[in-house]
Design an enzyme around this catalytic site. Structure first.
Site: not given
Ligand code: APR
Length: 249
Positions: A120, A149, A151, A214
């Site tokens: 991303h 920019c 451009c 997770n």
């Molecule tokens: N260790 C491991 N996992 C964790 C922890 C931790 N300490 N704390 C929270 N989590 C888990 C949550 O339970 C959740 O499942 O991390 C996850 C975070 O999920 P999201 O907030 O949805 O993040 P992500 O999956 O990276 O989102 C993907 O969505 O909008 C976007 O572009 C943005 O890259 C991001 C994409």
């Protein structure tokens, strides 16, 4: 023997030659960066389509800049955590170790990981929305309009927004490495945002053993070989401590 992980997980990690990893916002949570969809998640208070989309940027570039400045500020004041450091150490011990991240915070690099595929983009870089040129040293004052920019195009953060395609080469490489992995780890991601969420599934279809770390279950959890409940900064050091002595570097 241990009660936390299955023997199969330990054996698979100890004998694997090719490891693939997908990380999400959860791995940086213990560094103090809010996740997107958790209870304190960034999207709880703000609408993603207004702040992380081309439409949102075109409608209100100033607001979008302020939102990214706010997040950059947080990122510049935090440090990688144990989870990031363990992954960097693991990379040194396997012939092939690839880390695809959905995070834009650059913390994997700061922890010492080398082979990082930023699906991303990276929040600390800027590029022109029109000609795509990367632009260093953009100084944006809070409350002013985003700079332009040469451009004439608006300068924007070097991240991928909702509705945009991911960088082709990074995506292709991530899929190739997922297909070749012996073991694939999905860490700290809600596994809801595609195409990144496809990576562990693709790895599994090509024969990889899948481990998910997770604190909460995700749509991927029922499909994985081992779901390890817990924070990555707590689970990874314990797991690696058990596995590392058996990995032949
Ligand atoms: N260790 C491991 N996992 C964790 C922890 C931790 N300490 N704390 C929270 N989590 C888990 C949550 O339970 C959740 O499942 O991390 C996850 C975070 O999920 P999201 O907030 O949805 O993040 P992500 O999956 O990276 O989102 C993907 O969505 O909008 C976007 O572009 C943005 O890259 C991001 C994409």
């Amino acid at each position: 023997m241990n009660n936390l992980f299955s023997d199969t997980t330990i054996k698979k990690l100890a004998t694997a030659k090719r490891i693939g990893v997908l990380t999400g916002a959860g791995i940086s949570a213990e560094s103090g960066i809010p996740t997107f969809r958790g209870q304190d998640g960034l999207w709880q208070q703000l609408k993603p389509e207004e702040l992380a989309s081309v439409d949102g940027f075109m409608k209100n570039p100033r607001l979008v800049w302020q939102w990214y400045e706010y997040r950059r500020e947080i990122i510049q004041h935090v440090k990688p955590n144990t989870g990031h450091f363990i992954l960097a150490d693991m990379e040194k011990c396997y012939p092939v170790f690839s880390l695809s991240t959905q995070n834009v915070d650059g913390l994997h690099f700061r922890a010492g990981s080398k082979n990082v595929l930023e699906l991303h983009g990276n929040i600390l870089v800027n590029r022109c929305h029109t000609c795509n040129k990367y632009i260093a040293d953009v100084h944006f004052q809070n409350g002013s309009t985003p700079p332009r920019c040469d451009c004439g195009g608006l300068i924007r953060p070097g991240v991928v927004w909702f509705g945009e395609t991911l960088p082709e080469e990074v995506l292709e490489r991530s899929f190739t490495l997922a297909c070749e992995a012996d073991v694939y780890l999905s860490i700290g991601t809600s596994a809801q945002v595609y195409p990144a969420a496809m990576l562990p599934r693709e790895a599994q279809q090509h024969g990889a053993y899948i481990i998910e770390i997770n604190p909460e279950r995700t749509p991927l959890s029922t499909a994985v070989d081992e779901f390890i409940p817990g924070k990555s900064g707590e689970v990874l050091p314990v797991l690696w401590n058990l596995v590392k002595p058996f990995v032949k570097v």
